[in-house]
Design a protein around this motif. Structure first.
Motif, short mmCIF file in Angstrom:
data_model
loop_
_atom_site.label_atom_id
_atom_site.label_comp_id
_atom_site.label_asym_id
_atom_site.label_seq_id
_atom_site.Cartn_x
_atom_site.Cartn_y
_atom_site.Cartn_z
N LYS A 105 0.76 4.05 -2.94
CA LYS A 105 0.44 5.45 -2.63
C LYS A 105 1.54 6.38 -3.12
O LYS A 105 1.26 7.53 -3.46
CB LYS A 105 0.26 5.62 -1.12
CG LYS A 105 -1.10 5.24 -0.61
CD LYS A 105 -1.14 5.52 0.88
CE LYS A 105 -2.50 5.30 1.47
NZ LYS A 105 -2.44 5.42 2.92
N ARG A 106 2.78 5.89 -3.07
CA ARG A 106 3.92 6.76 -3.45
C ARG A 106 4.55 6.20 -4.72
O ARG A 106 5.71 5.80 -4.74
CB ARG A 106 4.92 6.83 -2.30
CG ARG A 106 4.29 7.38 -1.04
CD ARG A 106 5.17 7.24 0.14
NE ARG A 106 6.38 8.06 0.02
CZ ARG A 106 7.43 7.95 0.81
NH1 ARG A 106 7.43 7.04 1.77
NH2 ARG A 106 8.48 8.71 0.64
N LEU A 113 0.84 -1.21 0.00
CA LEU A 113 0.00 0.00 0.00
C LEU A 113 0.87 1.26 0.00
O LEU A 113 0.59 2.23 -0.71
CB LEU A 113 -0.92 -0.02 1.23
CG LEU A 113 -2.03 1.02 1.25
CD1 LEU A 113 -2.95 0.88 0.04
CD2 LEU A 113 -2.84 0.91 2.52
#
Lengths: 201, 246
Positions: free
Chosen positions: A37-38, A33
């Motif tokens: 997200k990045r 995750l």
């Protein structure tokens, strides 16, 4: 059965991350995750770093270390003492010694220790290359930095016997009280080793 | 299903990142394995070394399950033999050969002898003879004990010098003379009428003969039928003791 909440590509990413040491299924999900997200800052650079490292990864033909060049960066380093070879069981041990920065020598990675129960005998270890390096004549000392376990010390004794005909000086790491160690908490084996190898003040 | 017992550590295998599957030779429960949580921790590793004497508590739902084990150190025999290559090899060989015992089958007699041998591993004048006796005891426990009490041919109990490689029975020097080349040597420290006083000293040659004797029967009666060979440390031990002989 739990419903799938992501596509097969992300599921595969989580599965592969879950195989990493220290990561279980839950922490693999967290790591995945974080990567998702990045994406620009972490995921894409990590993917390209992984691909690049995997493409260039080589076993050092001299010492058995892993690097992107062969001979490895340590074997190429002219500043290191060519007379001393530090023998370790695994690459992790080499990294630990390098992190400590206490010895500027060349290394030799055996790739494990003698373990008859696991079918690991002398033939399965990187011993021929060690013997060849010692026989080259440049080396004056071999330091056996092997684990203080029954298997590690059995391997140390075996290597000592193997190197005896070459006449090279063979030494091993000291055993005893660790830095910050309180006597009350030490096992009797460590205490016995510490007493045996006591030094005059 | 649970028990508490004392034991000798025979092997330790990593299980996952933190646990270990530990195999013990227990006094009352024979060779027994169990999962030790945290068995790879910094605290547990010195305890879980081959040859260490420990107290163990095992718990499982059914007897055939692997179960969980808690282990505490009683005596660290591994540490006391680390400096002597031959003693350490004997310890490794002893642990490897102990794995020939059937699981969960108690052998209290052999367990006692094992502890006795381990207790003397720091005394090189004593342990080689004890180790040979331990291998004899192992053969006995496995059902292949040698009869070294009297001569197979004449029945005499005096001057026993050989062992028949087929029957495993002692043969006197006189009766064995015509077959000397085919018979195995019987070192005097293994006979019931073993010498006393100055003659009681066990030489390196006696130890080599003893190891050749037990090695033959371990190989032909126990290992070869199972398609196994003598463990690698056992061969190394013979080599190391031969070096000392020279």
């Amino acid at each position: 059965m739990a419903k799938k909440i992501t596509g097969p590509e992300i599921e595969r990413l989580i599965q592969l991350l879950g195989r990493m040491p220290g990561l279980g299924p839950r922490s693999a999900r967290k790591a995945a995750l974080a990567l998702l997200k990045r994406r620009d800052a972490l995921m894409i650079p990590l993917a390209s770093a992984l691909a690049e490292a995997a493409g260039k990864l080589k076993d050092c033909t001299i010492c058995g270390n892993l690097d992107t060049v062969d001979p490895c960066s340590i074997c190429r380093d002219p500043a290191r003492d060519p007379n001393l070879i530090v023998v370790v069981e695994e690459i992790g041990d080499l990294w630990a010694l390098e992190r400590a920065g206490v010895v500027s020598a060349r290394y030799h990675v055996l790739g494990g220790h003698l373990s008859p129960l696991d079918g690991v005998g002398p033939d399965q270890l990187n011993l021929d290359a060690l013997l060849a390096r010692v026989n080259d004549g440049l080396v004056s000392e071999v330091l056996l930095a092997l684990n203080t376990t029954v298997e590690g010390q059995s391997t140390a004794h075996y290597v000592t016997g193997l190197l005896a005909p070459t006449g090279v000086a063979v030494s091993r790491l000291a055993q005893g009280v660790p830095m910050g160690g309180e006597l009350d908490y030490l096992d009797e084996g460590t205490l016995a080793a510490a007493i045996k190898s006591r030094r005059r003040m | 299903m649970e028990w508490s017992d004392e034991a000798v550590v025979l092997s330790v295998r990593a299980h996952g990142e933190t646990a270990a599957i530990v195999e013990l030779l227990t006094r009352a429960h024979g060779r027994h394995s169990g999962l030790v949580h945290g068995g790879r921790s910094r605290k547990a590793r010195p305890v879980l070394q081959m040859g260490n004497h420990v107290s163990a508590a095992w718990k499982a739902r059914l007897p055939e399950h692997l179960g969980h084990m808690r282990v505490e150190l009683q005596r660290g025999y591994a540490a006391s033999s680390m400096d002597d290559p031959a003693a350490l090899t004997a310890l490794t060989s002893l642990c490897a050969l102990s794995r020939l015992l059937p699981e969960h089958d108690p052998h209290p007699n052999l367990y006692e002898i094992t502890l006795f041998v381990l207790g003397f591993l720091d005394d090189e004048t004593v342990w080689p003879a004890l180790y040979v006796r331990w291998e004899l005891a192992l053969l006995d426990e496995l059902g292949f004990g040698l009869d070294l009490s009297s001569c197979a041919a004449t029945g005499t109990t005096e001057d026993l010098a050989h062992v028949s490689p087929k029957s495993g029975r002692a043969v006197s020097r006189g009766a064995g003379l015509p077959y000397q080349d085919k018979l195995l040597s019987l070192p005097q420290f293994l006979t019931k009428s073993r010498p006393t006083g100055a003659n009681a000293i066990v030489t390196a040659g006696d130890i080599s003969a003893g190891l050749a004797l037990t090695g033959h029967f371990l190989a032909t009666r126990v290992l070869n039928p199972r398609d196994l060979a003598l463990p690698e440390p056992r061969g190394r031990l013979v080599g190391l003791l031969r070096q000392r002989e020279r």
